[in-house]
Write an enzyme that holds these catalytic residues in place. Structure first.
Site, short mmCIF file in Angstrom:
data_model
loop_
_atom_site.label_atom_id
_atom_site.label_comp_id
_atom_site.label_asym_id
_atom_site.label_seq_id
_atom_site.Cartn_x
_atom_site.Cartn_y
_atom_site.Cartn_z
N HIS A 119 0.84 -1.21 0.00
CA HIS A 119 0.00 0.00 0.00
C HIS A 119 0.87 1.25 0.00
CE1 HIS A 119 0.64 -1.39 4.14
NE2 HIS A 119 0.61 -0.13 4.51
N LEU A 120 0.37 2.23 -0.69
CA LEU A 120 1.07 3.52 -0.81
C LEU A 120 0.34 4.55 0.05
CD1 LEU A 120 3.09 5.48 -2.22
CD2 LEU A 120 1.42 5.68 -4.07
#
Ligand SMILES: [Zn+2]
Length: 160
Positions: A119-120
Site C-alpha cells: 500500500h502507498l
C-alpha cells in the site's frame, strides 16, 4: 521521516484484525462508507487510513494481495501511479496543503504495519504539523473526524 509511518502500527499489531488482511477485508466488505473506501479502480482501490497522521491521510492498494512492487502487473503499477497523481490534485483542491508525503514500506523491517499487502500512503502536510507532533509525542493528532474526511474527499473521487 523514519517514524512518520508508524504511529498506527502498534494499534494494528495489537488489534484483532491482524489475522485477516484489512485491505482484502475492505475490498471485499461491500460497505465502502464503513470501510472508508473512496475509490475503486480497475486494479487498485483508495481508502482512508483509520489511524491518520494528518487529515486526509489515505492509501492506494492493489486489488491483488501482493507484498512486493515487482509482483504487481504493469497495468496495476501504472494505475497506482496515475491514482497518486489524481490524489495530489484532489488534496490541492480539498485541503490546500503546503506539501504532500508519499510513502511505501515494503516488509516489516522497513516499518510496514501490514506487510503482506502492498500500500502507498499519501498524506497532505502543512507547515508546522510535524513540529506539533514532536511536541505531543505519542499522542495521535486527529484534527478531523474520519467521516468528515470521507465526505470531503469522496465527491472528488466520484468525479474521476
Ligand atoms: Zn490483502
Amino acid at each position: 521521516m523514519e517514524h512518520l509511518w508508524t504511529p498506527w502500527r502498534s494499534t494494528y499489531i495489537t488489534g484483532k484484525t491482524l489475522s485477516e488482511c484489512i485491505f482484502c477485508a475492505a475490498l471485499e466488505g461491500g460497505n465502502d462508507k464503513r470501510d472508508l473506501v473512496l475509490y475503486r479502480g480497475s486494479h487498485n482501490f483508495v481508502l482512508l487510513n483509520r489511524f491518520p497522521y494528518t487529515s486526509g491521510h489515505l492509501m492506494i492498494a492493489p486489488n491483488r494481495h501482493v507484498c512486493r512492487l515487482s509482483e504487481m502487473e504493469e497495468a496495476a503499477a501504472n494505475e497506482m501511479w496515475r491514482l497518486a497523481r489524481c490524489v495530489e490534485l484532489i488534496f490541492t483542491e480539498v485541503y490546500r496543503p503546503d506539501g504532500v508525503n508519499l510513502g511505501m514500506n515494503l516488509g516489516e523491517a522497513a516499518g510496514a504495519g501490514i506487510a503482506a499487502h502492498l500500500h502507498l500512503h499519501i498524506l497532505p502536510r502543512w507547515n508546522g504539523d510535524a513540529n506539533f507532533m514532536t511536541v505531543v509525542g505519542n499522542t495521535r493528532v486527529m484534527p478531523e473526524l474520519l467521516e468528515d474526511t470521507f465526505a470531503k474527499l469522496q465527491p472528488a473521487f466520484a468525479a474521476l
